[in-house]
Design a protein around this motif. Structure first.
Motif, short mmCIF file in Angstrom:
data_model
loop_
_atom_site.label_atom_id
_atom_site.label_comp_id
_atom_site.label_asym_id
_atom_site.label_seq_id
_atom_site.Cartn_x
_atom_site.Cartn_y
_atom_site.Cartn_z
N SER A 1 0.84 -1.19 0.00
CA SER A 1 0.00 0.00 0.00
C SER A 1 0.88 1.25 0.00
N GLU A 2 0.28 2.37 0.22
CA GLU A 2 1.01 3.64 0.16
C GLU A 2 2.21 3.63 1.10
N VAL A 3 3.36 4.08 0.58
CA VAL A 3 4.59 4.15 1.38
C VAL A 3 4.69 5.54 2.00
N LEU A 4 4.94 5.59 3.31
CA LEU A 4 5.11 6.84 4.03
C LEU A 4 6.57 6.99 4.44
N GLU A 5 7.26 7.93 3.84
CA GLU A 5 8.66 8.13 4.18
C GLU A 5 8.77 9.13 5.32
N PRO A 6 9.66 8.89 6.31
CA PRO A 6 9.79 9.82 7.43
C PRO A 6 10.19 11.21 6.96
N LEU A 7 9.61 12.23 7.59
CA LEU A 7 9.98 13.60 7.28
C LEU A 7 11.39 13.92 7.76
N ALA A 8 11.87 13.20 8.78
CA ALA A 8 13.20 13.47 9.32
C ALA A 8 13.77 12.19 9.91
N THR A 9 15.10 12.11 9.93
CA THR A 9 15.83 11.05 10.62
C THR A 9 17.06 11.67 11.27
N ASP A 10 17.65 10.93 12.21
CA ASP A 10 18.90 11.40 12.81
C ASP A 10 20.10 10.65 12.26
N GLY A 11 19.90 9.85 11.21
CA GLY A 11 20.99 9.12 10.59
C GLY A 11 21.24 7.75 11.17
N THR A 12 20.44 7.32 12.16
CA THR A 12 20.68 6.02 12.80
C THR A 12 19.55 5.03 12.56
N ALA A 13 18.53 5.41 11.80
CA ALA A 13 17.33 4.58 11.67
C ALA A 13 17.62 3.28 10.93
#
Length: 518
Positions: free
Chosen positions: A365-377
């Motif tokens: 289904s629809e993919v939701l990409e994070p608006l922000a990350t801290d580089g460790t996800a």
């Protein structure tokens, strides 16, 4: 390499001294005149101290001769105290150094992460602003490039000060502002197109293709300049500084990506034209007049993809030249981790592709990409599950599910994912799916989580921009990731949809100016 024999523990003996006063530890010791430096003025161990008034060693009235205190006892106690203090200094100094190293590593990750901003510990103030007028600014390295006033002007992103200007490139189009801003800092050169007719944002009749390409260093000096091969057609600058070219022929559209400096071909593809009769679909309205737009070519270089299209022809490519879709059968979006999503035009399903264009997952289904990350996800893929959310592993296995209504994914870190939902935001453990805390936007007044227009990751914090218009309840709030409490909150005074995080800095496009907040 031979193994070392582990050193066996050694017994350490401590001697307790009962007759030593605490004050003696702090008392200063005088030096005997003529004695070597650092040796206390005490008699040898076998000599009794002289009695007051110069009396001998016969003792007092009771005939008892006082036993001299061993000066080594003083030294032993002093060494113990000094050793403990030294150990504490080393431990605390080591912790401070370790904290500094970890902080630098976290800053480095934030500077390259989507939505990563260094230093959002308090409400940011305007550090500088630059007027852009009608020009389209671009980012390259640590520079903001603004064409205008008859020159291309470079500003330092940290201070906003003018670094250099090139009067001969004032009407050129340099770089691209539409690529992922977090990748702009890695660029070491600036690619500019000149000549032809470049006034329009997209090539359109009667725009003429550019004729010259110049490659500059970040110091503004020209590294190379050459005339473009007109047989390759229109040109546009890609996010990495190369050029994409496209020209129509009898069979369709020939798309080429070339080295900006040398013109060497990286890759080329022929996109066949659709088999359709001319029914007037190639005409466009140009200032109230219908104009045949059959020969025009348009580019779209957003989010890690290269899209080229014209009348009855088009395709989307990966940066490496793999065909991700043809015609208008699907809409392709590049994800921050290098994968792609391809959604059918009729909305029947979404496929997830790897960097080479191979299908990894079908029919999600629809993919939701994070608006922000801290580089460790971790490499989780977030997809809608009904009105809620599911986190999928790389092989498509469901890791956890969030059944409540989900507006968007605000933040992803190593340990948690923050979901925008009613009444604000909820943090979910990335391993167990357990809800860790809830932040209530409604309690802060005004907007809800569905109005989040931007989000930024910081050191242990998430900053969200809430609202649609400044002055109408729009604000930004900083959320502590430890417990979901609000660190700070302030009304918003700039456009809520113009924020850009680049190199750990926070920029905002506000009308005809760009400002840095910090």
């Amino acid at each position: 390499m031979p193994f070392r024999r582990r050193e066996q523990p050694r017994e350490i003996a401590f001697e307790a001294v009962d007759d030593l006063d605490d004050d003696d530890l702090l008392a200063s010791r005088s030096l005997r005149p003529g004695a070597p430096s650092g040796r206390p003025d005490t008699p040898p161990d076998d000599v009794a101290p002289a009695a007051p008034g110069g009396a001998g060693t016969s003792g007092g009235d009771d005939g008892v001769v006082p036993v001299p205190r061993d000066p080594r006892a003083h030294r032993r106690r002093r060494l113990v105290v000094t050793g403990v203090a030294g150990t504490l200094v080393l431990v605390l100094g080591g912790l401070t150094a370790l904290d500094m190293v970890r902080a630098r590593q976290a800053d480095a990750l934030l500077r390259t992460a989507v939505g990563g901003v260094v230093g959002l510990t308090q409400p940011p103030d305007e550090a500088w602003s630059v007027d852009t007028g009608e020009a389209w600014p671009t980012l390259s390295g640590d520079l903001l490039l603004v064409p205008g006033d008859g020159a291309l002007v470079a500003h330092d992103l940290t201070s906003g000060e003018e670094v250099w200007r090139r009067a001969d490139l004032g009407r050129s189009r340099c770089g691209t502002f539409f690529a992922r801003a977090e990748g702009a800092e890695a660029l070491a050169t600036i690619t500019c197109l000149s000549g032809g007719s470049l006034e329009d944002v997209v090539p359109s009749h009667p725009t003429r293709p550019p004729t010259t390409v110049s490659v500059l260093g970040l110091d503004g000096r020209t590294l190379s300049e050459r005339a473009l091969d007109t047989s390759r057609g229109a040109a546009e600058v890609l996010a990495d500084g190369d050029l994409v070219r496209a020209v129509r022929d009898d069979q369709g559209l020939v798309v080429t990506v070339e080295d900006a400096r040398t013109g060497d071909v990286r890759w080329t593809h022929l996109v066949p034209a659709e088999d359709a009769e001319d029914d007037g679909t190639c005409e466009i309205d140009w200032d109230g007049t219908m104009v045949d737009d059959r020969e025009s070519v348009y580019f779209n270089n957003m989010a890690g993809t290269i899209s080229v299209w014209g009348c009855l022809v088009g395709a989307t490519f990966s940066p490496g030249g793999e065909v991700l879709s043809s015609g208008d059968d699907a809409y392709v979006v590049g994800l921050a981790d290098g994968r792609f999503t391809r959604t059918a035009s009729d909305g029947t399903g979404t496929d997830v592709l790897d960097a080479a264009g191979e299908v990894l997952l079908r029919g999600v289904s629809e993919v939701l990409e994070p608006l922000a990350t801290d580089g460790t996800a971790p490499p989780l893929l977030f997809v809608r599950s009904g009105s809620g959310l599911a986190a999928l592993a790389e092989d498509g296995r469901e890791v956890w599910a969030f059944p409540r209504y989900t507006a968007q994914v605000l933040l992803a870190t190593r340990d948690m994912t923050v979901v925008g939902t009613f009444p604000g935001a909820v943090a979910v453990d990335n391993v167990t799916g357990e809800e860790l805390w809830t932040w209530r936007a409604s309690e802060r007044g005004g907007s809800s989580s569905s109005d989040v227009s931007a989000a930024f990751a910081g050191h242990g914090s998430l900053t969200v921009v809430l609202g649609t218009q400044p002055g109408y309840g729009a604000r930004w709030s900083s959320i502590d990731l430890a417990d979901g409490s609000t660190r700070w909150e302030e009304p918003l005074t700039v456009e809520p949809y113009g924020f850009v995080a680049v190199g750990g800095r926070l920029l905002a496009v506000d009308g005809q100016r760009i400002l840095r907040l910090g």
